[in-house]
Write an enzyme that holds these catalytic residues in place. Structure first.
Site, PDB file in Angstrom:
ATOM      1  N   LYS A   1       0.835  -1.204   0.000  1.00  0.00           N
ATOM      2  CA  LYS A   1       0.000   0.000   0.000  1.00  0.00           C
ATOM      3  C   LYS A   1       0.871   1.257   0.000  1.00  0.00           C
ATOM      4  CE  LYS A   1      -3.710  -2.588   2.155  1.00  0.00           C
ATOM      5  NZ  LYS A   1      -4.367  -3.019   3.403  1.00  0.00           N
TER       6      LYS A   1
ATOM      7  N   GLN B   1      -4.232  -1.638   9.678  1.00  0.00           N
ATOM      8  CA  GLN B   1      -4.117  -2.963   9.067  1.00  0.00           C
ATOM      9  C   GLN B   1      -4.668  -4.029  10.009  1.00  0.00           C
ATOM     10  OE1 GLN B   1      -3.030  -3.629   5.864  1.00  0.00           O
ATOM     11  NE2 GLN B   1      -3.818  -5.671   6.313  1.00  0.00           N
TER      12      GLN B   1
ATOM     13  N   ASP C   1     -10.929   2.656   4.403  1.00  0.00           N
ATOM     14  CA  ASP C   1     -11.245   1.228   4.277  1.00  0.00           C
ATOM     15  C   ASP C   1     -12.751   0.993   4.183  1.00  0.00           C
ATOM     16  OD1 ASP C   1      -8.974  -0.363   4.051  1.00  0.00           O
ATOM     17  OD2 ASP C   1      -8.548  -0.290   6.195  1.00  0.00           O
TER      18      ASP C   1
END
Length: 314
Positions: A60, A104, A127
């Site tokens: 990412k 994460q 997200d």
């Protein structure tokens, strides 16, 4: 929909579509910088020493560099408490520089994951996991769509695969993939069935699907008897396969290359769909690797760009 007489599936190439999306994001980032002197910034939070999570965050951060988005990587030790992580998130929420926040997952066991997800500012939740953003998606008014489901829809659209009027079946009901992709398909006028570990006679449902999405985390679980001839098969699973003998039966013409990968690095990746059987029966299918996973990162870049624009009313 593809003709049932077809003997080899066409590949839905995630790499090509992901590259297109990243090029579009990069052009928008350059324009944002030139017109408004704004450079989007993504904060990536990694807690602990999970190897897979470290790889995902690294990918990412690399994608950010490719498209011109600034990345702010924060690493915390494995013994971090919920309170310590909440304090960091509060700082990132208040930071004028940070546009998107990515925590994460999975988090270490001592951290309350739901509390952390709910603590992220919904306007920076790239997200799409915050309850507010989940609710907006369910209402058909999405702000941030979770990246993997958004990528699946992009993959279908950019291959001009019709969604409206189809029977779609989603195997898996996670908040990250299964439920949000079902919601997106429903909003695009598909007739949607969600199946899961308690579904009885699972192949009876999946065989009716014009679009079949597998997101269960069980290697090669979806066999030929699950697949309608000519169906579009989207494989979200990422599983490690270490047995060369299994690779021989699973990968068909690709077996040699996969066995070499196992010999050289100890494993090869396989999805939730039996690749050789899907290749013979499906109309379209995604490969693993090279399919949905690449789109997840590309859509994260797009969400971060969008967050930067929305925060400034652009």
């Amino acid at each position: 929909m593809v003709s049932p007489e077809k003997t080899h599936a066409q590949i839905l190439d995630g790499r090509v579509v992901a590259d297109q999306i990243k090029q579009e994001v990069a052009a928008n980032v350059r324009q944002l910088l030139a017109q408004y002197n704004v450079k989007p910034c993504l904060a990536a939070v990694l807690v602990g020493n999970d190897d897979a999570s470290a790889v995902y965050v690294r990918n990412k951060v690399r994608a950010c560099a490719e498209v011109g988005i600034e990345s702010d990587q924060r690493r915390l030790p494995a013994n971090t408490t919920t309170e310590e992580l909440l304090a960091l998130i509060r700082d990132l929420n208040q930071s004028e520089k940070v546009d998107g926040i990515l925590v994460q997952l999975p988090l270490p066991k001592q951290i309350d994951e739901a509390t952390i997800i709910s603590a992220v500012d919904p306007a920076k939740d790239v997200d799409g996991f915050h309850p507010t953003n989940v609710g907006l998606l369910a209402m058909g008014r999405p702000r941030f769509v979770p990246c993997t489901p958004a990528g699946i829809i992009e993959l279908l659209d950019r291959h001009q695969i019709e969604i409206a009027g189809t029977n779609a079946c989603v195997v898996g009901r996670s908040q990250i993939v299964g439920r949000p992709v079902a919601s997106l398909l429903l909003q695009r006028h598909a007739t949607v069935t969600i199946c899961h570990s308690r579904t009885r006679n699972l192949p009876d449902f999946t065989r009716q699907a014009d679009i079949l999405i597998a997101a269960i985390g069980r290697a090669a679980f979806i066999r030929s008897n699950f697949i309608k001839p000519g169906a579009v098969v989207i494989d979200v699973g990422v599983n490690k396969l270490t047995d060369p003998n299994q690779a021989q039966s699973l990968f068909g013409a690709e077996a040699g290359k996969r066995i070499e990968a196992i010999k050289s690095r100890g494993y090869t990746l396989i999805g939730d769909v039996h690749p050789a059987e899907a290749e013979a029966l499906a109309g379209w299918r995604t490969p693993v690797p090279g399919g949905v996973g690449l789109l997840t990162v590309a859509m994260l870049m797009r969400n971060t760009l969008q967050a930067a624009k929305w925060r400034r009313g652009l």
